[in-house]
Design a protein around this motif. Structure first.
Motif, PDB file in Angstrom:
ATOM      1  N   ARG A   1       0.544  -2.888  -4.134  1.00 49.70           N
ATOM      2  CA  ARG A   1      -0.682  -2.214  -3.707  1.00 49.70           C
ATOM      3  C   ARG A   1      -0.643  -1.937  -2.202  1.00 49.70           C
ATOM      4  NH1 ARG A   1      -5.806  -4.194  -1.847  1.00 49.70           N
ATOM      5  NH2 ARG A   1      -7.527  -2.769  -2.302  1.00 49.70           N
ATOM      6  N   GLN A   2      -0.145  -2.906  -1.417  1.00 43.40           N
ATOM      7  CA  GLN A   2      -0.090  -2.730   0.026  1.00 43.40           C
ATOM      8  C   GLN A   2       0.908  -1.647   0.406  1.00 43.40           C
ATOM      9  OE1 GLN A   2      -2.321  -4.398   1.929  1.00 43.40           O
ATOM     10  NE2 GLN A   2      -1.665  -3.027   3.563  1.00 43.40           N
TER      11      GLN A   2
ATOM     12  N   ILE B   1       1.593   1.027  -1.335  1.00 47.43           N
ATOM     13  CA  ILE B   1       0.937   2.306  -1.625  1.00 47.43           C
ATOM     14  C   ILE B   1      -0.051   2.669  -0.529  1.00 47.43           C
ATOM     15  CG2 ILE B   1      -0.594   3.500  -3.242  1.00 47.43           C
ATOM     16  CD1 ILE B   1       0.658   1.788  -5.476  1.00 47.43           C
ATOM     17  N   LEU B   2      -0.828   1.674  -0.058  1.00 48.51           N
ATOM     18  CA  LEU B   2      -1.816   1.934   0.988  1.00 48.51           C
ATOM     19  C   LEU B   2      -1.137   2.306   2.305  1.00 48.51           C
ATOM     20  CD1 LEU B   2      -4.376  -0.960   0.306  1.00 48.51           C
ATOM     21  CD2 LEU B   2      -4.619   1.467  -0.269  1.00 48.51           C
ATOM     22  N   ASN B   3      -0.037   1.583   2.655  1.00 48.91           N
ATOM     23  CA  ASN B   3       0.667   1.874   3.908  1.00 48.91           C
ATOM     24  C   ASN B   3       1.372   3.220   3.872  1.00 48.91           C
ATOM     25  OD1 ASN B   3      -0.078  -0.542   5.098  1.00 48.91           O
ATOM     26  ND2 ASN B   3       1.750  -1.620   4.457  1.00 48.91           N
ATOM     27  N   ALA B   4       1.954   3.550   2.721  1.00 49.18           N
ATOM     28  CA  ALA B   4       2.739   4.780   2.606  1.00 49.18           C
ATOM     29  C   ALA B   4       1.859   6.041   2.757  1.00 49.18           C
ATOM     30  CB  ALA B   4       3.470   4.812   1.273  1.00 49.18           C
ATOM     31  N   LYS B   5       0.588   5.924   2.457  1.00 49.81           N
ATOM     32  CA  LYS B   5      -0.301   7.083   2.535  1.00 49.81           C
ATOM     33  C   LYS B   5      -0.450   7.613   3.958  1.00 49.81           C
ATOM     34  CE  LYS B   5      -3.242   6.150  -1.514  1.00 49.81           C
ATOM     35  NZ  LYS B   5      -4.630   5.799  -1.958  1.00 49.81           N
ATOM     36  N   THR B   6      -0.418   6.697   4.926  1.00 45.61           N
ATOM     37  CA  THR B   6      -0.693   7.103   6.311  1.00 45.61           C
ATOM     38  C   THR B   6       0.521   6.965   7.230  1.00 45.61           C
ATOM     39  OG1 THR B   6      -1.452   4.839   6.794  1.00 45.61           O
ATOM     40  CG2 THR B   6      -3.113   6.455   6.099  1.00 45.61           C
ATOM     41  N   TYR B   7       1.664   6.561   6.645  1.00 40.90           N
ATOM     42  CA  TYR B   7       2.821   6.294   7.505  1.00 40.90           C
ATOM     43  C   TYR B   7       3.652   7.545   7.751  1.00 40.90           C
ATOM     44  CZ  TYR B   7       7.149   4.302   9.244  1.00 40.90           C
ATOM     45  OH  TYR B   7       8.241   4.023  10.004  1.00 40.90           O
ATOM     46  N   HIS B   8       4.119   7.695   9.002  1.00 39.14           N
ATOM     47  CA  HIS B   8       5.013   8.799   9.370  1.00 39.14           C
ATOM     48  C   HIS B   8       6.316   8.177   9.898  1.00 39.14           C
ATOM     49  CE1 HIS B   8       1.780  11.727   8.982  1.00 39.14           C
ATOM     50  NE2 HIS B   8       1.015  10.900   9.678  1.00 39.14           N
TER      51      HIS B   8
END
Length: 460
Positions: A447-448, A450-457
């Protein structure tokens, strides 16, 4: 000589010539003397103590108050205490099994796995899990070292962690590269014995920053309107938080992957087998683990409740000089921890290169192989600096087995305790709890991710 072994196991006195290495050809003995794990066997019991402290008490201790906030008081205390007891028991099992065959020493985790499960199956069961833990921890420590250096810089140079975001901010990437630079040098130290000074410094630092964390929390006192309820308001949030907290605890107790390799550095004789000084050092190490883990977990949670950050030092913030000092202590500690976990990987790499690909043992081979490994861990850390979430996901499949229940399975296969005996029940209870931990803890990490990947560049 009497060997400590379960009832029903006949242990015969080995010939003195076989005690150290067993029957090996001169060529194999020469290679063993070159490899980092088996090159020197002159360590004392206190080497076992600080090596185990360095391996066990990682920067993950600072996240234990956050894990407590996701579990609550009753469940959190129960999980911490059970983990301490179970992992101490499985550590004792591995120390005992190091010389479970008269005249032979299992210097590496996979060698014991091959004895328990067979030559090929043992490798496939142990090596992938051990590599996930050791390589994964090295990458996480690359990230942790870089982040701690950045926090130190932000506090000392900018005066406040938040203020650096509005000034000429230096990217985390550069701090990870600075941290990695020292490992290109330290990785050339040939053996466990060579890194004893680094490991001792790391053990002292881990005890020091743990003490700073809980003493500063106690001095600050309980926060106004502190709340000990679960921070999540929805049922899925509470469940995923619970699973993620289990992963944090599993990560905190993941030191068993280097136990046999540490014991391999201790001399062994008929009168004084290596398990005696090794166990003495392990008991001291676990006392230090308890002195670090429980005060940080309980006092940190008591002070901040469910508003504690995933790193309790961030929650403290003041006094700034103390927080800066603690972060530099974390840097020194993860330098030593990186080397402790990297040494078995170096041993595997060099064994394959020399035994399978027939490279000649040399300083050049060591320089290239180890530098490539350090560069690889640095590259992954820079690419995925939220690797802690990945480790919670993938590591759940490796941390729980290698620490919580794989030693129990090997004990059952090697010693074959009587069905329904105390030993049989104890091992099966550890296996069941460990399997549950292995299944549940990666879910929170997923879950973490998925949450991190949404905003990571990448490289942003």
């Amino acid at each position: 000589m009497k060997h400590a072994s379960p009832p029903g196991m006949e242990m015969q006195r080995p010939p003195p010539a076989m005690l150290q290495e067993g029957r090996r050809s001169p060529g194999q003995e020469s290679i063993d003397r070159w490899l980092p794990i088996s090159s020197r066997r002159n360590a004392k019991w206190w080497y076992s103590a600080f090596h185990n402290v360095t391996a066990m008490v990682g920067a993950g201790v600072l996240s234990l108050p956050y894990a407590m906030s996701q579990l609550g008081w009753p469940v959190g205390v129960t999980v911490l205490v059970l983990s301490w007891i179970i992992t101490l028991y499985t550590l004792w099992q591995m120390v005992e099994m190091h010389e479970c065959v008269p005249g032979k020493r299992f210097d590496r985790y996979h060698e014991l796995g091959q004895h328990a499960f067979g030559e090929k199956l043992g490798l496939w069961i142990v090596v992938p899990q051990q590599l996930v833990v050791e390589v994964g921890v090295n990458i996480v420590y690359m990230v942790t070292g870089g982040k701690s250096l950045k926090k130190f810089h932000d506090v000392v140079v900018c005066g406040d962690i938040d203020q650096c975001e509005t000034k000429d901010d230096i990217k985390l990437t550069y701090f990870i590269m600075i941290f990695a630079s020292c490992h290109f040098v330290l990785s050339q130290l040939p053996s466990f014995h060579s890194i004893s000074g680094v490991s001792l410094a790391a053990a002292v630092m881990s005890l020091s920053y743990s003490m700073i964390a809980w003493v500063a929390s106690a001095h600050k006192g309980k926060s106004p309107n502190v709340n000990y309820g679960l921070p999540a308001t929805t049922t899925p949030g509470k469940v995923f938080g619970f699973f993620g907290a289990l992963g944090d605890v599993a990560f905190a107790y993941a030191g068993h992957n280097v136990v046999l390799e540490i014991q391999a550095t201790i001399p062994s004789t008929l009168e004084r087998p290596s398990k005696k000084p090794m166990w003495k050092g392990a008991v001291v190490a676990y006392a230090i683990v308890a002195a670090c883990y429980f005060p940080v977990s309980l006092v940190g949670y008591w002070a901040f409740g469910n508003h504690v950050d995933d790193n309790v030092l961030i929650s403290l913030r003041k006094p700034k000089w103390l927080i800066a000092l603690a972060n530099m202590m974390v840097v020194v500690h993860v330098v030593g921890s990186y080397q402790i976990y990297a040494m078995p990987v170096f041993d595997m790499i060099e064994t394959v290169l020399v035994m399978k690909f027939r490279f000649r043992p040399s300083l050049t081979l060591r320089l290239i192989a180890r530098s490539v490994y350090v560069g690889f861990t640095m590259f992954v850390a820079i690419t995925i600096p939220f690797f802690g979430a990945l480790l919670s996901f993938f590591g759940g499949f490796a941390f729980a087995p290698t620490t919580y229940f794989l030693p129990c399975i090997m004990w059952l296969r090697i010693y074959k305790p009587k069905t329904f005996s105390i030993s049989w029940f104890t091992n099966w209870i550890c296996i069941v709890l460990g399997v549950l931990l292995m299944v549940l803890s990666p879910i929170g990490g997923l879950r973490q991710i998925i949450l991190n990947a949404k905003t990571y560049h990448f490289y942003g």
